[in-house]
Design a protein around this motif. Structure first.
Motif, PDB file in Angstrom:
ATOM      1  N   LYS A 133      24.097  15.622 -48.619  1.00 29.76           N
ATOM      2  CA  LYS A 133      23.734  14.852 -47.429  1.00 29.76           C
ATOM      3  C   LYS A 133      22.326  14.271 -47.566  1.00 29.76           C
ATOM      4  O   LYS A 133      22.060  13.125 -47.165  1.00 29.76           O
ATOM      5  CB  LYS A 133      23.836  15.743 -46.207  1.00 29.76           C
ATOM      6  CG  LYS A 133      23.615  15.009 -44.903  1.00 29.76           C
ATOM      7  CD  LYS A 133      23.820  15.952 -43.722  1.00 29.76           C
ATOM      8  CE  LYS A 133      23.594  15.211 -42.407  1.00 29.76           C
ATOM      9  NZ  LYS A 133      23.782  16.108 -41.235  1.00 29.76           N
ATOM     10  N   ALA A 134      21.414  15.056 -48.130  1.00 22.29           N
ATOM     11  CA  ALA A 134      20.043  14.581 -48.298  1.00 22.29           C
ATOM     12  C   ALA A 134      19.978  13.417 -49.284  1.00 22.29           C
ATOM     13  O   ALA A 134      19.208  12.466 -49.085  1.00 22.29           O
ATOM     14  CB  ALA A 134      19.159  15.734 -48.780  1.00 22.29           C
ATOM     15  N   LEU A 135      20.791  13.464 -50.339  1.00 24.16           N
ATOM     16  CA  LEU A 135      20.809  12.373 -51.303  1.00 24.16           C
ATOM     17  C   LEU A 135      21.383  11.094 -50.703  1.00 24.16           C
ATOM     18  O   LEU A 135      20.961   9.977 -51.055  1.00 24.16           O
ATOM     19  CB  LEU A 135      21.606  12.795 -52.544  1.00 24.16           C
ATOM     20  CG  LEU A 135      20.936  13.848 -53.440  1.00 24.16           C
ATOM     21  CD1 LEU A 135      21.912  14.346 -54.497  1.00 24.16           C
ATOM     22  CD2 LEU A 135      19.684  13.265 -54.089  1.00 24.16           C
ATOM     23  N   GLN A 136      22.335  11.247 -49.820  1.00 24.29           N
ATOM     24  CA  GLN A 136      22.925  10.070 -49.185  1.00 24.29           C
ATOM     25  C   GLN A 136      21.914   9.331 -48.309  1.00 24.29           C
ATOM     26  O   GLN A 136      21.894   8.101 -48.262  1.00 24.29           O
ATOM     27  CB  GLN A 136      24.134  10.483 -48.354  1.00 24.29           C
ATOM     28  CG  GLN A 136      25.326  10.957 -49.195  1.00 24.29           C
ATOM     29  CD  GLN A 136      26.464  11.456 -48.339  1.00 24.29           C
ATOM     30  OE1 GLN A 136      26.318  11.629 -47.117  1.00 24.29           O
ATOM     31  NE2 GLN A 136      27.615  11.729 -48.963  1.00 24.29           N
ATOM     32  N   ILE A 191      19.194  26.559 -50.395  1.00 24.45           N
ATOM     33  CA  ILE A 191      19.650  25.171 -50.276  1.00 24.45           C
ATOM     34  C   ILE A 191      21.135  25.120 -50.620  1.00 24.45           C
ATOM     35  O   ILE A 191      21.541  25.411 -51.755  1.00 24.45           O
ATOM     36  CB  ILE A 191      18.846  24.252 -51.214  1.00 24.45           C
ATOM     37  CG1 ILE A 191      17.344  24.333 -50.864  1.00 24.45           C
ATOM     38  CG2 ILE A 191      19.343  22.823 -51.117  1.00 24.45           C
ATOM     39  CD1 ILE A 191      16.466  23.587 -51.850  1.00 24.45           C
ATOM     40  N   GLU A 192      21.936  24.760 -49.649  1.00 25.08           N
ATOM     41  CA  GLU A 192      23.387  24.655 -49.870  1.00 25.08           C
ATOM     42  C   GLU A 192      23.722  23.346 -50.595  1.00 25.08           C
ATOM     43  O   GLU A 192      22.974  22.365 -50.531  1.00 25.08           O
ATOM     44  CB  GLU A 192      24.122  24.709 -48.529  1.00 25.08           C
ATOM     45  CG  GLU A 192      23.887  25.984 -47.736  1.00 25.08           C
ATOM     46  CD  GLU A 192      24.534  27.188 -48.377  1.00 25.08           C
ATOM     47  OE1 GLU A 192      25.454  26.991 -49.219  1.00 25.08           O
ATOM     48  OE2 GLU A 192      24.141  28.329 -48.043  1.00 25.08           O
ATOM     49  N   ARG A 193      24.873  23.348 -51.251  1.00 28.92           N
ATOM     50  CA  ARG A 193      25.303  22.142 -51.983  1.00 28.92           C
ATOM     51  C   ARG A 193      25.571  20.992 -51.032  1.00 28.92           C
ATOM     52  O   ARG A 193      25.207  19.840 -51.311  1.00 28.92           O
ATOM     53  CB  ARG A 193      26.558  22.469 -52.792  1.00 28.92           C
ATOM     54  CG  ARG A 193      27.029  21.327 -53.670  1.00 28.92           C
ATOM     55  CD  ARG A 193      28.272  21.705 -54.435  1.00 28.92           C
ATOM     56  NE  ARG A 193      28.744  20.603 -55.255  1.00 28.92           N
ATOM     57  CZ  ARG A 193      29.858  20.615 -55.969  1.00 28.92           C
ATOM     58  NH1 ARG A 193      30.619  21.709 -55.970  1.00 28.92           N
ATOM     59  NH2 ARG A 193      30.212  19.567 -56.692  1.00 28.92           N
ATOM     60  N   SER A 194      26.156  21.299 -49.893  1.00 29.75           N
ATOM     61  CA  SER A 194      26.445  20.250 -48.899  1.00 29.75           C
ATOM     62  C   SER A 194      25.158  19.649 -48.355  1.00 29.75           C
ATOM     63  O   SER A 194      25.084  18.441 -48.087  1.00 29.75           O
ATOM     64  CB  SER A 194      27.274  20.840 -47.756  1.00 29.75           C
ATOM     65  OG  SER A 194      26.593  21.929 -47.143  1.00 29.75           O
ATOM     66  N   GLU A 195      24.096  20.510 -48.200  1.00 28.93           N
ATOM     67  CA  GLU A 195      22.813  20.011 -47.701  1.00 28.93           C
ATOM     68  C   GLU A 195      22.181  19.042 -48.694  1.00 28.93           C
ATOM     69  O   GLU A 195      21.636  18.004 -48.298  1.00 28.93           O
ATOM     70  CB  GLU A 195      21.875  21.198 -47.453  1.00 28.93           C
ATOM     71  CG  GLU A 195      20.527  20.798 -46.860  1.00 28.93           C
ATOM     72  CD  GLU A 195      19.597  21.984 -46.683  1.00 28.93           C
ATOM     73  OE1 GLU A 195      18.488  21.799 -46.141  1.00 28.93           O
ATOM     74  OE2 GLU A 195      19.978  23.116 -47.090  1.00 28.93           O
ATOM     75  N   ARG A 235      12.470  18.396 -44.805  1.00 23.67           N
ATOM     76  CA  ARG A 235      13.323  19.213 -45.661  1.00 23.67           C
ATOM     77  C   ARG A 235      14.298  18.349 -46.459  1.00 23.67           C
ATOM     78  O   ARG A 235      14.538  18.617 -47.654  1.00 23.67           O
ATOM     79  CB  ARG A 235      14.070  20.248 -44.817  1.00 23.67           C
ATOM     80  CG  ARG A 235      14.882  21.242 -45.655  1.00 23.67           C
ATOM     81  CD  ARG A 235      15.512  22.335 -44.813  1.00 23.67           C
ATOM     82  NE  ARG A 235      16.342  23.209 -45.635  1.00 23.67           N
ATOM     83  CZ  ARG A 235      15.899  24.267 -46.283  1.00 23.67           C
ATOM     84  NH1 ARG A 235      14.614  24.592 -46.226  1.00 23.67           N
ATOM     85  NH2 ARG A 235      16.720  25.013 -47.012  1.00 23.67           N
ATOM     86  N   GLN A 236      14.855  17.341 -45.838  1.00 28.01           N
ATOM     87  CA  GLN A 236      15.803  16.466 -46.548  1.00 28.01           C
ATOM     88  C   GLN A 236      15.112  15.779 -47.724  1.00 28.01           C
ATOM     89  O   GLN A 236      15.689  15.649 -48.815  1.00 28.01           O
ATOM     90  CB  GLN A 236      16.363  15.422 -45.586  1.00 28.01           C
ATOM     91  CG  GLN A 236      17.215  16.018 -44.476  1.00 28.01           C
ATOM     92  CD  GLN A 236      17.734  14.948 -43.531  1.00 28.01           C
ATOM     93  OE1 GLN A 236      17.486  13.749 -43.719  1.00 28.01           O
ATOM     94  NE2 GLN A 236      18.468  15.372 -42.509  1.00 28.01           N
ATOM     95  N   PHE A 237      13.859  15.345 -47.513  1.00 27.80           N
ATOM     96  CA  PHE A 237      13.135  14.660 -48.579  1.00 27.80           C
ATOM     97  C   PHE A 237      12.875  15.595 -49.765  1.00 27.80           C
ATOM     98  O   PHE A 237      13.076  15.209 -50.929  1.00 27.80           O
ATOM     99  CB  PHE A 237      11.814  14.108 -48.034  1.00 27.80           C
ATOM    100  CG  PHE A 237      10.972  13.414 -49.054  1.00 27.80           C
ATOM    101  CD1 PHE A 237      11.277  12.125 -49.468  1.00 27.80           C
ATOM    102  CD2 PHE A 237       9.871  14.037 -49.629  1.00 27.80           C
ATOM    103  CE1 PHE A 237      10.504  11.470 -50.423  1.00 27.80           C
ATOM    104  CE2 PHE A 237       9.095  13.408 -50.580  1.00 27.80           C
ATOM    105  CZ  PHE A 237       9.412  12.117 -50.980  1.00 27.80           C
ATOM    106  N   VAL A 238      12.447  16.837 -49.492  1.00 24.94           N
ATOM    107  CA  VAL A 238      12.149  17.777 -50.577  1.00 24.94           C
ATOM    108  C   VAL A 238      13.431  18.158 -51.320  1.00 24.94           C
ATOM    109  O   VAL A 238      13.462  18.202 -52.554  1.00 24.94           O
ATOM    110  CB  VAL A 238      11.464  19.039 -50.019  1.00 24.94           C
ATOM    111  CG1 VAL A 238      11.245  20.065 -51.125  1.00 24.94           C
ATOM    112  CG2 VAL A 238      10.133  18.683 -49.358  1.00 24.94           C
TER     113      VAL A 238
END
Length: 477
Positions: free
Chosen positions: A163-166, A156-160, A138-141
């Protein structure tokens, strides 16, 4: 459900049949549903239906997304429950907003990078794919497709996304490793599926060779006993088919695009064999019921009995009504349109779902006067067939009686007319008292004012013969 397209392809006839809501016009079609059509290749839609906005292709056998890049107005594409293994060829769908890839075989998760060009894409469904089991899926997508708002029906929340981009570089490296492992596994599965398919082909070839050996010229020398052995061979063939089918369904196989396609091929083969068997029965079932004895023993060659389908029945000879009644216990909930009744002078034939039931009749009947009805309680088929022979005899008796004496008929007619007149005037038929009879009885007894006065007058005249009328004497009354 409409019939599957020939060869698993999208045909113009199929598209027109599914475009009934648009008066069967395909050039201006904006929505079409081609689900459960056993389609094996996606083609022609980008040429025939340029204005498509919604396209349903779920539950088919499509292995690859192709020939949709020219659908510039396409907003929703549903290709769930297919054999797709990677996401591709969607860059030209500029207005694509929703993509459903549920329950496919997508293992190359990195192929979602091709969806970056679809800037209007808001919803993506990947549930039921092997890639969803990858760590960090999920983080990758979420980090790769920043235009998405919903993934697998979850917002998809903004915080999610932050975090995924980091963690994107680390997650991307893990996804690549898991992809390589999955691709190696898929290569082994493809080899195994190819080997299993080859084994099945060899086994079928052996069966064909053995069958040809049984039908060789040496085996045809025993023709007198051929009829006796037909039943045994048919039974053995049925047992072999049952064993083969049981082995196919009980054999453990991995869930792959190859096994799914193989299952479809197997079901189609069985369906064709069944249809061919029914067709052969329709063509040859008359030969089953012919007399098989030698000409020296039996001179007849009439159809006597054919019961391919097992159903209880009763044949009743109704002598009182001069007819023969067949009661066939067909299935209670069977549609009447699946029954076909053919009454002939010497036999009756009934097709139940294409399977024949035929038997000879004890007497000759009149097919034109016969009738067939379904019982509303039991569902049985009741065929009433008037006899032909006794009806002819009845007519002869009537004609003979007419020729015997014309005087008797005239007397009978006069008697009938007299009986009719009696019925109209017969007083005994009335249930209320007859007034005329009461008056007659009073006249006989001499009672009543009308009969008393003349009797008194006559008595006075008879008793007083010497009476003198004196005008000086006043009257007595």
């Amino acid at each position: 459900m409409a019939a599957a397209p020939e060869g698993g392809h999208v045909t113009e006839d199929l598209v027109r049949r599914r475009a009934e809501h648009n008066n069967c016009e395909i050039f201006s079609l904006e929505e079409i549903s081609l689900h459960q059509q056993e389609i094996e290749k996606l083609e022609h839609l980008d040429k025939w239906c340029r204005d498509l906005k919604i396209l349903y292709l779920q539950n088919n056998l499509i292995p690859k997304i192709e020939n949709v890049s020219k659908l510039k107005k396409l907003e929703y594409l549903n290709v769930a429950l297919n054999n797709i293994e990677r996401i591709e060829n969607l860059e030209g769908c500029e207005e694509l907003k929703k993509l459903d890839l549920t329950a496919n075989f997508i293992g190359e998760l990195s192929s979602i990078e091709s969806l970056k060009c679809n800037i209007h894409l808001k919803e993506l469904f990947l549930m039921g794919n092997p890639c969803t089991e990858f760590e960090g899926y999920r983080q990758f997508v979420v980090a790769t497709l920043q235009q998405l708002k919903y993934l697998d029906s979850k917002e998809i929340e903004r915080s999610e996304r932050i975090k995924a981009l980091q963690n994107y570089p680390e997650v991307k490296w893990k996804i690549r490793e898991q992809e390589q492992a999955y691709l190696l596994k898929r290569a082994r599965e493809k080899e195994e599926a190819q080997r299993r398919m080859q084994e099945r082909k060899d086994e079928k070839q052996k069966q064909m060779d053995s069958k040809l050996g049984c039908d060789s010229p040496d085996s045809t020398q025993e023709k007198p006993n051929q009829a006796e052995g037909d039943g045994e061979r048919e039974g053995c063939r049925t047992v072999e088919n049952d064993d083969e089918e049981r082995k196919f369904w009980e054999e453990p196989t991995p869930y792959t695009p190859e096994s799914r396609l193989e299952t479809h091929r197997y079901i189609e083969e069985k369906r064709r064999a069944k249809d061919n068997g029914i067709k052969k029965e329709r063509e040859d079932y008359l030969d089953i019921g012919h007399c098989r004895r030698k000409s020296s023993e039996c001179e007849c060659a009439e159809v006597f009995l054919v019961i391919v389908i097992r159903l209880h029945f009763s044949l009743k000879d109704d002598e009182e009504n001069n007819q023969i009644i067949l009661d066939l216990a067909v299935y209670r909930h069977l549609d009447t349109s699946l029954l076909d009744v053919d009454v002939q002078p010497t036999y009756i034939r009934v097709l139940v779902k294409g399977k024949p039931f035929q038997l000879v009749l004890p007497e000759e009947v009149k097919p034109d006067s016969s009738s067939a009805k379904r019982s509303q309680t039991t569902g049985h088929l009741v065929v009433t067939m008037p006899k032909a022979k006794e009806i002819i005899l009845a007519k002869q008796k009537v004609s003979a009686s007419i020729k015997h004496s014309d005087c008797n008929t005239q007397q009978k007619n006069t008697r009938r007319s007299g009986q009719v007149e009696k019925l109209e005037v017969d007083p005994s038929k009335y249930s209320f008292p007859d007034v005329t009879k009461i008056i007659q009885e009073k006249e006989k007894t001499g009672q009543g004012p009308i009969t008393l006065q003349p009797q008194k007058v006559t008595e006075v005249k008879k008793s007083c013969v010497d009476f003198e009328n004196n005008e000086d004497v006043p009257p007595l009354i």
